[in-house]
Design a protein around this motif. Sequence first.
Motif, short mmCIF file in Angstrom:
data_model
loop_
_atom_site.label_atom_id
_atom_site.label_comp_id
_atom_site.label_asym_id
_atom_site.label_seq_id
_atom_site.Cartn_x
_atom_site.Cartn_y
_atom_site.Cartn_z
N GLY A 154 -23.47 -18.87 -3.44
CA GLY A 154 -23.01 -20.06 -4.15
C GLY A 154 -22.06 -19.76 -5.28
N GLU A 155 -21.92 -18.49 -5.65
CA GLU A 155 -21.01 -18.12 -6.74
C GLU A 155 -19.56 -18.33 -6.31
OE1 GLU A 155 -19.93 -14.19 -9.40
OE2 GLU A 155 -22.00 -14.50 -8.76
N VAL A 156 -18.75 -18.77 -7.25
CA VAL A 156 -17.32 -18.95 -7.04
C VAL A 156 -16.61 -18.08 -8.06
CG1 VAL A 156 -15.40 -20.57 -6.96
CG2 VAL A 156 -17.69 -21.33 -6.27
N LYS A 157 -15.71 -17.23 -7.56
CA LYS A 157 -14.97 -16.31 -8.42
C LYS A 157 -13.49 -16.40 -8.07
CE LYS A 157 -16.85 -12.20 -9.39
NZ LYS A 157 -17.30 -10.80 -9.18
N GLU A 158 -12.65 -16.38 -9.08
CA GLU A 158 -11.21 -16.33 -8.84
C GLU A 158 -10.71 -14.99 -9.35
OE1 GLU A 158 -8.07 -19.64 -9.11
OE2 GLU A 158 -7.98 -18.63 -11.06
N ILE A 159 -9.99 -14.28 -8.49
CA ILE A 159 -9.47 -12.97 -8.87
C ILE A 159 -7.94 -13.01 -8.86
CG2 ILE A 159 -11.51 -11.77 -8.01
CD1 ILE A 159 -9.90 -10.89 -5.57
N ILE A 160 -7.37 -12.19 -9.73
CA ILE A 160 -5.92 -11.97 -9.72
C ILE A 160 -5.76 -10.50 -9.36
CG2 ILE A 160 -3.79 -11.98 -11.05
CD1 ILE A 160 -5.07 -14.17 -12.80
N ALA A 161 -5.24 -10.26 -8.17
CA ALA A 161 -5.20 -8.92 -7.62
C ALA A 161 -3.78 -8.38 -7.59
CB ALA A 161 -5.79 -8.92 -6.21
N PRO A 162 -3.54 -7.24 -8.25
CA PRO A 162 -2.23 -6.62 -8.19
C PRO A 162 -1.94 -6.08 -6.79
CG PRO A 162 -3.76 -5.22 -9.40
CD PRO A 162 -4.49 -6.48 -9.06
N PRO A 163 -0.67 -5.85 -6.48
CA PRO A 163 -0.29 -5.42 -5.12
C PRO A 163 -1.05 -4.20 -4.60
CG PRO A 163 1.66 -5.92 -6.39
CD PRO A 163 0.50 -6.00 -7.34
N TYR A 164 -1.33 -3.21 -5.44
CA TYR A 164 -2.01 -2.01 -4.95
C TYR A 164 -3.46 -2.26 -4.54
CZ TYR A 164 -3.63 -1.70 -9.80
OH TYR A 164 -4.17 -1.98 -11.04
N LEU A 165 -4.04 -3.40 -4.93
CA LEU A 165 -5.40 -3.73 -4.50
C LEU A 165 -5.45 -4.68 -3.32
CD1 LEU A 165 -7.28 -4.12 -7.91
CD2 LEU A 165 -7.40 -2.22 -6.29
N VAL A 166 -4.28 -5.17 -2.89
CA VAL A 166 -4.25 -6.06 -1.72
C VAL A 166 -3.36 -5.50 -0.61
CG1 VAL A 166 -4.89 -8.19 -2.90
CG2 VAL A 166 -2.49 -7.53 -2.84
N LYS A 167 -3.06 -4.21 -0.68
CA LYS A 167 -2.27 -3.56 0.37
C LYS A 167 -2.98 -3.64 1.71
CE LYS A 167 1.30 -1.80 -1.82
NZ LYS A 167 2.57 -2.45 -1.69
N ARG A 168 -2.20 -3.82 2.76
CA ARG A 168 -2.73 -3.89 4.12
C ARG A 168 -1.83 -3.08 5.04
NH1 ARG A 168 -3.37 -10.41 4.03
NH2 ARG A 168 -5.11 -10.35 2.65
N LYS A 169 -2.38 -2.75 6.17
CA LYS A 169 -1.58 -2.08 7.19
C LYS A 169 -0.56 -3.06 7.77
CE LYS A 169 -3.67 0.79 9.87
NZ LYS A 169 -4.50 1.37 10.93
N ASP A 170 -1.03 -4.24 8.12
CA ASP A 170 -0.17 -5.29 8.67
C ASP A 170 -0.28 -6.53 7.78
OD1 ASP A 170 0.60 -3.87 11.07
OD2 ASP A 170 -1.47 -4.21 11.75
N TYR A 171 0.84 -7.14 7.51
CA TYR A 171 0.87 -8.33 6.67
C TYR A 171 1.17 -9.55 7.51
CZ TYR A 171 0.81 -5.57 2.42
OH TYR A 171 0.42 -4.73 1.42
N PRO A 172 0.48 -10.66 7.24
CA PRO A 172 0.88 -11.91 7.89
C PRO A 172 2.33 -12.21 7.49
CG PRO A 172 -1.21 -12.18 6.74
CD PRO A 172 -0.66 -10.84 6.36
N PRO A 173 3.08 -12.88 8.35
CA PRO A 173 4.49 -13.10 8.06
C PRO A 173 4.75 -13.87 6.76
CG PRO A 173 3.84 -14.19 10.10
CD PRO A 173 2.67 -13.42 9.61
N ASN A 174 3.78 -14.62 6.26
CA ASN A 174 4.00 -15.40 5.04
C ASN A 174 3.58 -14.67 3.76
OD1 ASN A 174 1.24 -15.58 5.66
ND2 ASN A 174 1.04 -17.60 4.77
N VAL A 175 3.17 -13.38 3.85
CA VAL A 175 2.73 -12.64 2.67
C VAL A 175 3.68 -11.48 2.41
CG1 VAL A 175 0.86 -11.32 1.61
CG2 VAL A 175 0.33 -13.25 3.11
N HIS A 176 4.28 -11.46 1.23
CA HIS A 176 5.14 -10.35 0.84
C HIS A 176 4.26 -9.16 0.42
CE1 HIS A 176 7.96 -7.92 -1.43
NE2 HIS A 176 8.90 -8.51 -0.72
N PRO A 177 4.54 -7.94 0.89
CA PRO A 177 3.67 -6.80 0.62
C PRO A 177 3.57 -6.38 -0.86
CG PRO A 177 5.57 -6.12 1.90
CD PRO A 177 5.62 -7.61 1.80
#
Length: 114
Positions: free
Chosen positions: A73-96
Motif C-alpha cells: 500500500g506504500e506509495v513512493k516517488e523517486i527521481i532516478a538519475p540516468p546511471y540508475l535507470v540504464k537498460r540494455k534495450d530502451y523503449p523507443p519513447n525513452v531517451h537513454p
Amino acid sequence: MSTPSGLQYKRIMKGTGVKAKTGQEILLFETTRYRNGTILYSNEGTTTPVKVLIGGNQATLAVDEALVGMKVGEVKEIIAPPYLVKRKDYPPNVHPDSTLVIKLILHKILWQPL
C-alpha cells in the motif's frame, strides 16, 4: 530524501505489514515520466500490476533500490538519475540519458525469501 547511490525519493503514502526485501516477488503499479511531466509508461489505474523479483535484474537499479523496505500500500516517488535507470534495450519513447520520475505503488508481496 536521497540515498548514497544518488536516488532521490519521497514517501507519498505509508503502507502496512512487513517490509519488502531483496529476493521477494512483488506486484506493483508504476508510472514513469520525464521531469517535464511527459508520461512514458503507466499501469496505474489498471487492474494489472507488474510482477517483479526484487534484485532479479527485472527492473532498473533505481526501482530495485526503491522497493526494498516498502510496505504493501506504500506509495513512493523517486527521481532516478540516468546511471540508475540504464537498460540494455530502451523503449523507443525513452531517451537513454534521461533522469526519470517514477511513482511506485507496492500492491502485494507474493512470497518471502527463505
